[in-house]
Design a protein around this motif. Structure first.
Motif, mmCIF file in Angstrom:
data_model
loop_
_atom_site.group_PDB
_atom_site.id
_atom_site.type_symbol
_atom_site.label_atom_id
_atom_site.label_comp_id
_atom_site.label_asym_id
_atom_site.label_seq_id
_atom_site.Cartn_x
_atom_site.Cartn_y
_atom_site.Cartn_z
ATOM 1 N N GLU A 83 0.853 -1.189 0.000
ATOM 2 C CA GLU A 83 0.000 0.000 0.000
ATOM 3 C C GLU A 83 0.890 1.240 0.000
ATOM 4 O O GLU A 83 1.777 1.377 0.858
ATOM 5 N N VAL A 84 0.626 2.122 -0.950
ATOM 6 C CA VAL A 84 1.396 3.357 -1.084
ATOM 7 C C VAL A 84 0.467 4.535 -0.835
ATOM 8 O O VAL A 84 -0.580 4.651 -1.482
ATOM 9 N N ASP A 85 0.846 5.400 0.098
ATOM 10 C CA ASP A 85 0.073 6.610 0.384
ATOM 11 C C ASP A 85 0.948 7.806 0.039
ATOM 12 O O ASP A 85 1.875 8.167 0.784
ATOM 13 N N LEU A 86 0.654 8.419 -1.102
ATOM 14 C CA LEU A 86 1.462 9.552 -1.543
ATOM 15 C C LEU A 86 1.290 10.759 -0.633
ATOM 16 O O LEU A 86 2.219 11.567 -0.484
ATOM 17 N N SER A 87 0.109 10.895 -0.022
ATOM 18 C CA SER A 87 -0.154 12.056 0.828
ATOM 19 C C SER A 87 0.734 12.069 2.067
ATOM 20 O O SER A 87 1.169 13.127 2.534
ATOM 21 N N SER A 88 0.965 10.887 2.616
ATOM 22 C CA SER A 88 1.805 10.801 3.823
ATOM 23 C C SER A 88 3.243 10.388 3.497
ATOM 24 O O SER A 88 4.071 10.252 4.400
ATOM 25 N N ILE B 298 -1.918 2.266 -4.951
ATOM 26 C CA ILE B 298 -1.354 3.608 -4.784
ATOM 27 C C ILE B 298 -2.509 4.595 -4.647
ATOM 28 O O ILE B 298 -3.407 4.619 -5.489
ATOM 29 N N LYS B 299 -2.496 5.388 -3.598
ATOM 30 C CA LYS B 299 -3.571 6.355 -3.374
ATOM 31 C C LYS B 299 -2.993 7.693 -2.928
ATOM 32 O O LYS B 299 -1.806 7.816 -2.628
ATOM 33 N N GLY B 300 -3.891 8.700 -2.853
ATOM 34 C CA GLY B 300 -3.489 10.019 -2.388
ATOM 35 C C GLY B 300 -2.793 10.833 -3.459
ATOM 36 O O GLY B 300 -2.823 10.524 -4.645
ATOM 37 N N HIS B 301 -2.150 11.907 -3.013
ATOM 38 C CA HIS B 301 -1.397 12.764 -3.927
ATOM 39 C C HIS B 301 -0.281 13.432 -3.128
ATOM 40 O O HIS B 301 -0.354 13.554 -1.899
ATOM 41 N N ALA B 302 0.729 13.841 -3.834
ATOM 42 C CA ALA B 302 1.877 14.455 -3.165
ATOM 43 C C ALA B 302 1.441 15.708 -2.418
ATOM 44 O O ALA B 302 0.638 16.504 -2.920
ATOM 45 N N PRO B 303 1.931 15.919 -1.202
ATOM 46 C CA PRO B 303 1.559 17.119 -0.441
ATOM 47 C C PRO B 303 1.995 18.392 -1.155
ATOM 48 O O PRO B 303 2.953 18.405 -1.930
ATOM 49 N N ALA B 304 1.254 19.448 -0.885
ATOM 50 C CA ALA B 304 1.586 20.737 -1.489
ATOM 51 C C ALA B 304 2.764 21.336 -0.725
ATOM 52 O O ALA B 304 2.602 22.157 0.180
ATOM 53 N N ALA B 305 3.932 20.905 -1.070
ATOM 54 C CA ALA B 305 5.156 21.371 -0.420
ATOM 55 C C ALA B 305 6.173 21.718 -1.492
ATOM 56 O O ALA B 305 6.124 21.172 -2.600
ATOM 57 N N PRO B 306 7.071 22.596 -1.207
ATOM 58 C CA PRO B 306 8.064 22.957 -2.228
ATOM 59 C C PRO B 306 8.918 21.750 -2.596
ATOM 60 O O PRO B 306 9.240 20.909 -1.767
ATOM 61 N N ARG C 245 -4.872 0.657 -8.534
ATOM 62 C CA ARG C 245 -4.346 -0.697 -8.315
ATOM 63 C C ARG C 245 -3.449 -1.102 -9.474
ATOM 64 O O ARG C 245 -3.833 -1.003 -10.634
ATOM 65 N N MET C 246 -2.248 -1.565 -9.125
ATOM 66 C CA MET C 246 -1.276 -1.964 -10.139
ATOM 67 C C MET C 246 -0.700 -3.336 -9.801
ATOM 68 O O MET C 246 -0.836 -3.817 -8.677
#
Length: 219
Positions: free
Chosen positions: A89-94, A204-212, A119-120
Protein backbone atom coordinates in the motif's frame (compact mmCIF):
# COMPACT_ATOMS: atom_id res chain seq x y z
CA UNK A 1 -77.33 -31.35 -23.73
CA UNK A 2 -76.85 -32.20 -27.42
CA UNK A 3 -79.76 -32.80 -29.83
CA UNK A 4 -78.70 -36.40 -30.48
CA UNK A 5 -78.71 -37.18 -26.77
CA UNK A 6 -82.17 -35.62 -26.31
CA UNK A 7 -83.60 -37.52 -29.23
CA UNK A 8 -82.20 -40.80 -28.00
CA UNK A 9 -83.67 -40.34 -24.54
CA UNK A 10 -87.07 -39.43 -25.95
CA UNK A 11 -87.19 -42.49 -28.18
CA UNK A 12 -86.18 -44.69 -25.27
CA UNK A 13 -88.99 -43.29 -23.13
CA UNK A 14 -91.58 -43.70 -25.84
CA UNK A 15 -90.56 -47.26 -26.51
CA UNK A 16 -90.91 -48.04 -22.81
CA UNK A 17 -94.47 -46.65 -22.67
CA UNK A 18 -95.84 -48.52 -25.69
CA UNK A 19 -94.46 -51.98 -26.12
CA UNK A 20 -96.48 -53.80 -28.81
CA UNK A 21 -96.71 -57.50 -28.69
CA UNK A 22 -93.76 -58.92 -30.57
CA UNK A 23 -92.44 -62.28 -31.55
CA UNK A 24 -89.21 -63.64 -30.08
CA UNK A 25 -87.21 -62.31 -33.03
CA UNK A 26 -88.82 -58.92 -32.68
CA UNK A 27 -88.03 -58.80 -28.97
CA UNK A 28 -84.38 -59.58 -29.72
CA UNK A 29 -84.29 -56.91 -32.40
CA UNK A 30 -85.78 -54.38 -29.99
CA UNK A 31 -83.24 -55.30 -27.31
CA UNK A 32 -80.38 -54.76 -29.77
CA UNK A 33 -81.75 -51.32 -30.68
CA UNK A 34 -81.97 -50.37 -27.01
CA UNK A 35 -78.37 -51.47 -26.40
CA UNK A 36 -77.18 -49.38 -29.35
CA UNK A 37 -79.07 -46.36 -27.97
CA UNK A 38 -77.51 -46.82 -24.51
CA UNK A 39 -74.03 -46.97 -26.05
CA UNK A 40 -74.77 -43.79 -28.03
CA UNK A 41 -76.03 -42.02 -24.90
CA UNK A 42 -72.96 -43.13 -22.92
CA UNK A 43 -70.61 -41.99 -25.68
CA UNK A 44 -72.31 -38.61 -25.96
CA UNK A 45 -72.20 -38.15 -22.21
CA UNK A 46 -68.47 -38.97 -22.12
CA UNK A 47 -67.77 -36.51 -24.93
CA UNK A 48 -69.62 -33.77 -23.06
CA UNK A 49 -67.61 -34.50 -19.89
CA UNK A 50 -64.29 -34.38 -21.77
CA UNK A 51 -65.29 -31.08 -23.38
CA UNK A 52 -66.11 -29.60 -19.97
CA UNK A 53 -62.76 -30.66 -18.52
CA UNK A 54 -60.89 -29.26 -21.52
CA UNK A 55 -62.69 -25.93 -21.16
CA UNK A 56 -61.78 -25.74 -17.48
CA UNK A 57 -58.13 -26.42 -18.27
CA UNK A 58 -58.06 -23.70 -20.93
CA UNK A 59 -59.50 -21.17 -18.50
CA UNK A 60 -57.08 -22.11 -15.73
CA UNK A 61 -54.06 -21.97 -18.02
CA UNK A 62 -54.61 -18.36 -19.03
CA UNK A 63 -57.47 -18.38 -21.47
CA UNK A 64 -59.88 -15.51 -21.98
CA UNK A 65 -60.62 -13.75 -18.71
CA UNK A 66 -58.09 -15.77 -16.69
CA UNK A 67 -55.83 -14.09 -14.15
CA UNK A 68 -52.15 -15.07 -14.41
CA UNK A 69 -49.75 -14.75 -11.51
CA UNK A 70 -46.14 -13.99 -12.32
CA UNK A 71 -43.53 -15.80 -10.28
CA UNK A 72 -41.08 -13.27 -8.82
CA UNK A 73 -37.51 -13.58 -10.04
CA UNK A 74 -35.08 -15.10 -7.60
CA UNK A 75 -32.57 -12.75 -6.08
CA UNK A 76 -28.91 -13.65 -6.52
CA UNK A 77 -27.61 -15.46 -3.49
CA UNK A 78 -23.91 -15.09 -4.20
CA UNK A 79 -22.08 -12.12 -2.69
CA UNK A 80 -20.27 -9.69 -5.04
CA UNK A 81 -16.68 -10.56 -5.77
CA UNK A 82 -14.26 -8.68 -3.54
CA UNK A 83 -10.78 -7.68 -4.64
CA UNK A 84 -7.96 -9.37 -2.77
CA UNK A 85 -5.95 -7.33 -0.29
CA UNK A 86 -2.89 -5.68 -1.90
CA UNK A 87 0.63 -6.83 -1.11
CA UNK A 88 1.82 -3.23 -0.91
CA UNK A 89 0.00 0.00 0.00
CA UNK A 90 1.40 3.36 -1.08
CA UNK A 91 0.07 6.61 0.38
CA UNK A 92 1.46 9.55 -1.54
CA UNK A 93 -0.15 12.06 0.83
CA UNK A 94 1.80 10.80 3.82
CA UNK A 95 4.85 9.74 1.75
CA UNK A 96 4.73 6.20 3.12
CA UNK A 97 4.91 2.72 1.59
CA UNK A 98 3.71 -0.22 3.71
CA UNK A 99 4.52 -3.86 2.97
CA UNK A 100 4.81 -6.91 5.22
CA UNK A 101 4.21 -4.81 8.32
CA UNK A 102 7.07 -2.46 7.43
CA UNK A 103 6.51 1.27 6.77
CA UNK A 104 9.02 3.05 4.54
CA UNK A 105 9.36 6.73 3.55
CA UNK A 106 9.12 7.55 -0.14
CA UNK A 107 9.53 10.31 -2.67
CA UNK A 108 6.99 10.57 -5.52
CA UNK A 109 6.48 12.68 -8.62
CA UNK A 110 6.57 16.43 -8.97
CA UNK A 111 3.36 18.41 -9.52
CA UNK A 112 4.05 18.48 -13.26
CA UNK A 113 4.92 14.77 -13.34
CA UNK A 114 2.64 13.19 -10.70
CA UNK A 115 2.82 9.53 -9.70
CA UNK A 116 -0.22 7.65 -11.07
CA UNK A 117 -2.63 6.15 -8.56
CA UNK A 118 -4.84 3.06 -8.47
CA UNK A 119 -4.35 -0.70 -8.32
CA UNK A 120 -1.28 -1.96 -10.14
CA UNK A 121 0.55 -5.24 -10.66
CA UNK A 122 4.26 -6.01 -10.58
CA UNK A 123 5.16 -6.85 -14.19
CA UNK A 124 8.97 -7.02 -14.04
CA UNK A 125 11.96 -6.58 -11.75
CA UNK A 126 15.50 -5.40 -12.51
CA UNK A 127 18.40 -5.28 -10.06
CA UNK A 128 19.89 -2.32 -11.95
CA UNK A 129 18.37 0.00 -14.57
CA UNK A 130 19.77 3.04 -16.40
CA UNK A 131 17.44 6.06 -16.23
CA UNK A 132 17.54 9.70 -17.24
CA UNK A 133 18.34 12.32 -14.67
CA UNK A 134 14.68 13.42 -14.68
CA UNK A 135 13.70 10.21 -12.85
CA UNK A 136 15.87 11.13 -9.86
CA UNK A 137 15.44 14.90 -9.98
CA UNK A 138 18.62 15.64 -11.87
CA UNK A 139 19.24 17.28 -15.27
CA UNK A 140 17.49 15.42 -18.07
CA UNK A 141 20.61 14.97 -20.18
CA UNK A 142 22.34 12.88 -17.51
CA UNK A 143 22.11 9.10 -17.01
CA UNK A 144 22.08 7.19 -13.74
CA UNK A 145 22.15 3.56 -12.73
CA UNK A 146 19.42 3.00 -10.12
CA UNK A 147 19.07 -0.27 -8.17
CA UNK A 148 16.17 -2.57 -7.21
CA UNK A 149 13.67 -1.43 -9.83
CA UNK A 150 10.16 -2.92 -9.54
CA UNK A 151 8.00 -2.00 -12.53
CA UNK A 152 4.23 -1.62 -12.09
CA UNK A 153 1.37 -1.58 -14.59
CA UNK A 154 -2.37 -0.85 -14.20
CA UNK A 155 -5.16 -2.49 -16.22
CA UNK A 156 -5.46 0.64 -18.38
CA UNK A 157 -1.77 0.51 -19.34
CA UNK A 158 -0.54 3.18 -16.91
CA UNK A 159 2.97 2.46 -15.63
CA UNK A 160 5.30 3.53 -12.86
CA UNK A 161 8.08 1.91 -10.82
CA UNK A 162 9.61 1.64 -7.36
CA UNK A 163 13.39 2.03 -7.11
CA UNK A 164 16.30 2.85 -4.81
CA UNK A 165 17.06 6.56 -4.81
CA UNK A 166 20.84 6.43 -4.60
CA UNK A 167 21.34 10.09 -5.52
CA UNK A 168 20.13 11.33 -2.14
CA UNK A 169 19.08 9.05 0.75
CA UNK A 170 17.59 11.99 2.70
CA UNK A 171 14.89 12.76 0.12
CA UNK A 172 12.36 9.92 0.73
CA UNK A 173 9.68 10.98 3.22
CA UNK A 174 10.63 14.67 2.92
CA UNK A 175 10.44 15.85 -0.69
CA UNK A 176 8.89 14.78 -3.99
CA UNK A 177 10.94 15.32 -7.11
CA UNK A 178 10.86 12.25 -9.35
CA UNK A 179 9.36 12.03 -12.84
CA UNK A 180 6.52 9.88 -11.47
CA UNK A 181 8.39 6.90 -10.05
CA UNK A 182 8.41 6.01 -6.35
CA UNK A 183 11.83 6.44 -4.78
CA UNK A 184 12.85 4.61 -1.58
CA UNK A 185 16.01 4.58 0.48
CA UNK A 186 18.37 2.00 -0.99
CA UNK A 187 18.10 -0.44 1.93
CA UNK A 188 14.28 -0.26 1.85
CA UNK A 189 14.22 -0.74 -1.92
CA UNK A 190 16.33 -3.90 -1.65
CA UNK A 191 14.18 -5.26 1.20
CA UNK A 192 11.05 -4.79 -0.91
CA UNK A 193 12.69 -6.16 -4.07
CA UNK A 194 13.60 -9.40 -2.29
CA UNK A 195 10.00 -9.95 -1.10
CA UNK A 196 7.83 -8.73 -3.98
CA UNK A 197 7.67 -11.19 -6.91
CA UNK A 198 6.09 -10.60 -10.31
CA UNK A 199 2.29 -10.64 -10.10
CA UNK A 200 2.12 -8.94 -6.70
CA UNK A 201 -0.54 -6.27 -6.24
CA UNK A 202 0.25 -2.66 -5.28
CA UNK A 203 -2.36 -0.05 -4.35
CA UNK A 204 -1.35 3.61 -4.78
CA UNK A 205 -3.57 6.36 -3.37
CA UNK A 206 -3.49 10.02 -2.39
CA UNK A 207 -1.40 12.76 -3.93
CA UNK A 208 1.88 14.45 -3.17
CA UNK A 209 1.56 17.12 -0.44
CA UNK A 210 1.59 20.74 -1.49
CA UNK A 211 5.16 21.37 -0.42
CA UNK A 212 8.06 22.96 -2.23
CA UNK A 213 10.04 20.54 -4.34
CA UNK A 214 13.57 19.70 -3.44
CA UNK A 215 15.89 22.16 -5.18
CA UNK A 216 17.50 20.68 -8.23
CA UNK A 217 21.03 19.82 -7.09
CA UNK A 218 23.98 20.95 -9.06
CA UNK A 219 26.03 18.41 -10.90
Amino acid sequence: MSDDLTTGLRELAESAEQVPPLSGAGIRHLAQRRRRRRRTITALGGTAAVAAVALALVLNLGGSGAVRQDVPAKRPTSAPTRQPAPDVEVDLSSRRLVAGGRSMPLSSGLARTPTPTGRMTVVSRDPVTVVTGAVVGRPHDLRYKVPWVIRLRADDGTTTAVFGMITDETVPGVYDFTSGWIGLRTADAKWLYDRLPTGSVVDIKGHAPAAPAWPTPST
